[in-house]
Design a protein around this motif. Structure first.
Motif, PDB file in Angstrom:
ATOM      1  N   UNK A  79      26.620  36.548  43.987  1.00 46.28           N
ATOM      2  CA  UNK A  79      25.832  37.230  42.955  1.00 46.28           C
ATOM      3  C   UNK A  79      26.666  38.279  42.235  1.00 46.28           C
ATOM      4  N   UNK A  80      27.557  38.945  42.957  1.00 50.35           N
ATOM      5  CA  UNK A  80      28.436  39.921  42.331  1.00 50.35           C
ATOM      6  C   UNK A  80      29.370  39.288  41.322  1.00 50.35           C
ATOM      7  N   UNK A  81      29.846  38.090  41.632  1.00 49.62           N
ATOM      8  CA  UNK A  81      30.722  37.393  40.671  1.00 49.62           C
ATOM      9  C   UNK A  81      29.944  37.046  39.408  1.00 49.62           C
ATOM     10  N   UNK A  82      28.673  36.675  39.555  1.00 51.46           N
ATOM     11  CA  UNK A  82      27.839  36.404  38.381  1.00 51.46           C
ATOM     12  C   UNK A  82      27.719  37.640  37.488  1.00 51.46           C
ATOM     13  N   UNK A  83      27.633  38.818  38.106  1.00 54.49           N
ATOM     14  CA  UNK A  83      27.539  40.055  37.344  1.00 54.49           C
ATOM     15  C   UNK A  83      28.882  40.435  36.718  1.00 54.49           C
ATOM     16  N   UNK A  84      29.967  40.120  37.420  1.00 57.84           N
ATOM     17  CA  UNK A  84      31.289  40.545  36.952  1.00 57.84           C
ATOM     18  C   UNK A  84      31.792  39.719  35.779  1.00 57.84           C
ATOM     19  N   UNK A  85      31.475  38.427  35.757  1.00 52.26           N
ATOM     20  CA  UNK A  85      32.060  37.546  34.740  1.00 52.26           C
ATOM     21  C   UNK A  85      31.810  38.017  33.309  1.00 52.26           C
ATOM     22  N   UNK A  86      30.573  38.350  32.921  1.00 54.63           N
ATOM     23  CA  UNK A  86      30.374  38.795  31.533  1.00 54.63           C
ATOM     24  C   UNK A  86      31.046  40.125  31.214  1.00 54.63           C
ATOM     25  N   UNK A  87      31.400  40.904  32.237  1.00 49.87           N
ATOM     26  CA  UNK A  87      32.085  42.168  31.994  1.00 49.87           C
ATOM     27  C   UNK A  87      33.520  41.961  31.522  1.00 49.87           C
ATOM     28  N   UNK A  88      34.023  40.748  31.683  1.00 49.25           N
ATOM     29  CA  UNK A  88      35.353  40.442  31.166  1.00 49.25           C
ATOM     30  C   UNK A  88      35.363  40.269  29.648  1.00 49.25           C
ATOM     31  N   UNK A  89      34.209  39.955  29.073  1.00 48.58           N
ATOM     32  CA  UNK A  89      34.170  39.676  27.627  1.00 48.58           C
ATOM     33  C   UNK A  89      34.624  40.860  26.774  1.00 48.58           C
ATOM     34  N   UNK A  90      34.137  42.094  27.031  1.00 45.82           N
ATOM     35  CA  UNK A  90      34.628  43.217  26.217  1.00 45.82           C
ATOM     36  C   UNK A  90      36.119  43.474  26.396  1.00 45.82           C
ATOM     37  N   UNK A  91      36.637  43.239  27.587  1.00 48.12           N
ATOM     38  CA  UNK A  91      38.075  43.404  27.811  1.00 48.12           C
ATOM     39  C   UNK A  91      38.846  42.361  27.018  1.00 48.12           C
ATOM     40  N   UNK A  92      38.391  41.119  27.069  1.00 47.50           N
ATOM     41  CA  UNK A  92      39.062  40.062  26.308  1.00 47.50           C
ATOM     42  C   UNK A  92      39.031  40.371  24.815  1.00 47.50           C
ATOM     43  N   UNK A  93      37.892  40.850  24.327  1.00 47.08           N
ATOM     44  CA  UNK A  93      37.770  41.187  22.912  1.00 47.08           C
ATOM     45  C   UNK A  93      38.726  42.311  22.540  1.00 47.08           C
ATOM     46  N   UNK A  94      38.809  43.328  23.396  1.00 48.50           N
ATOM     47  CA  UNK A  94      39.715  44.455  23.131  1.00 48.50           C
ATOM     48  C   UNK A  94      41.169  44.017  23.131  1.00 48.50           C
ATOM     49  N   UNK A  95      41.457  42.922  23.820  1.00 52.26           N
ATOM     50  CA  UNK A  95      42.830  42.393  23.863  1.00 52.26           C
ATOM     51  C   UNK A  95      43.089  41.363  22.772  1.00 52.26           C
ATOM     52  N   UNK A  96      42.101  41.138  21.909  1.00 53.21           N
ATOM     53  CA  UNK A  96      42.280  40.206  20.801  1.00 53.21           C
ATOM     54  C   UNK A  96      42.145  38.751  21.196  1.00 53.21           C
TER      55      UNK A  96
END
Length: 219
Positions: A79-96
């Motif tokens: 369940x924690x991995x399910x919560x963590x995955x979408x948190x990568x999206x803002x990081x990916x966006x900030x990295x272009x």
């Protein structure tokens, strides 16, 4: 003398902690000396790691069906991995990075050794032994995430959403910690826990963790 689950876990965390200086990249990030490309690589690799680990934890929960305490521990991790995955999206966006970059990324072998070994553990190891090994690794991983999250703000100008993934893993996880203790208590009671094997698994996890960080800096 019979030891408590808390003592077993504390010994694993202490005994399996990486040596000072073993992680060569995180101190560079903390000092603002690592290139920004490292964070793009982190986001790309973690997309694969999170999805892989989520399946591994779900499989471990299924294998531990006869041990409810261990099953609950791995269910919490999944369940924690399910919560963590979408948190990568803002990081990916900030990295272009965009969806095409995520889709076309060629994984780095050193970075993917860790989830590959977690998958091996999911198939082969006694779940309670894996619980001990992972608990020790999470202590190191949480410290790295706390350091990187602070450095991203201080040295690289990343905003709070872009740092959310690191904040998530750096923060306390009382439910996971409680279920880890319960899993080990049950393992001690039913005789399924093998501390030598748990520590062996933990040493390898820590080694693969360091390979992940080293792999981010290699082209």
């Amino acid at each position: 003398m019979t030891r408590t689950a808390q003592e077993v876990l504390a010994e694993a965390v202490r005994g399996l902690a990486p040596a000072e200086g073993a992680n060569r990249l995180v101190p560079r990030i903390a000092a603002g000396e690592a290139p920004r490309e490292v964070f793009a690589a982190f986001a790309l690799e973690q997309h694969r790691i999170i999805t892989s680990d989520r399946r591994s934890f779900a499989h471990l929960a299924g294998r531990a069906a006869g041990d409810p305490a261990a099953a609950r521990f791995f269910e919490s991790l999944a369940q924690g991995e399910d919560l963590a995955l979408p948190l990568l999206d803002p990081l990916a966006l900030a990295c272009g990075l965009d969806e095409e970059a995520l889709r076309d990324h060629e994984p780095r072998p050193a970075c993917q050794a860790y989830p590959s070994y977690v998958a091996w553990l999911a198939l082969n190891a006694e779940p309670v032994d894996v619980a001990v090994a992972l608990t020790a690794n999470f202590a190191a991983w949480g410290g790295y995430c706390a350091t990187v999250g602070a450095a991203l703000r201080e040295h690289y100008g990343f905003d709070n959403p872009a740092c959310g993934f690191f904040d998530f893993f750096a923060g306390p996880a009382p439910e996971v910690e409680e279920r880890s203790v319960e899993a080990v208590e049950a393992g001690l009671a039913n005789g399924r826990l093998s501390e030598p094997l748990a520590h062996r698994y933990g040493r390898l996890l820590q080694a693969y963790e360091l390979m992940f960080w080293d792999g981010l800096a290699v082209r």
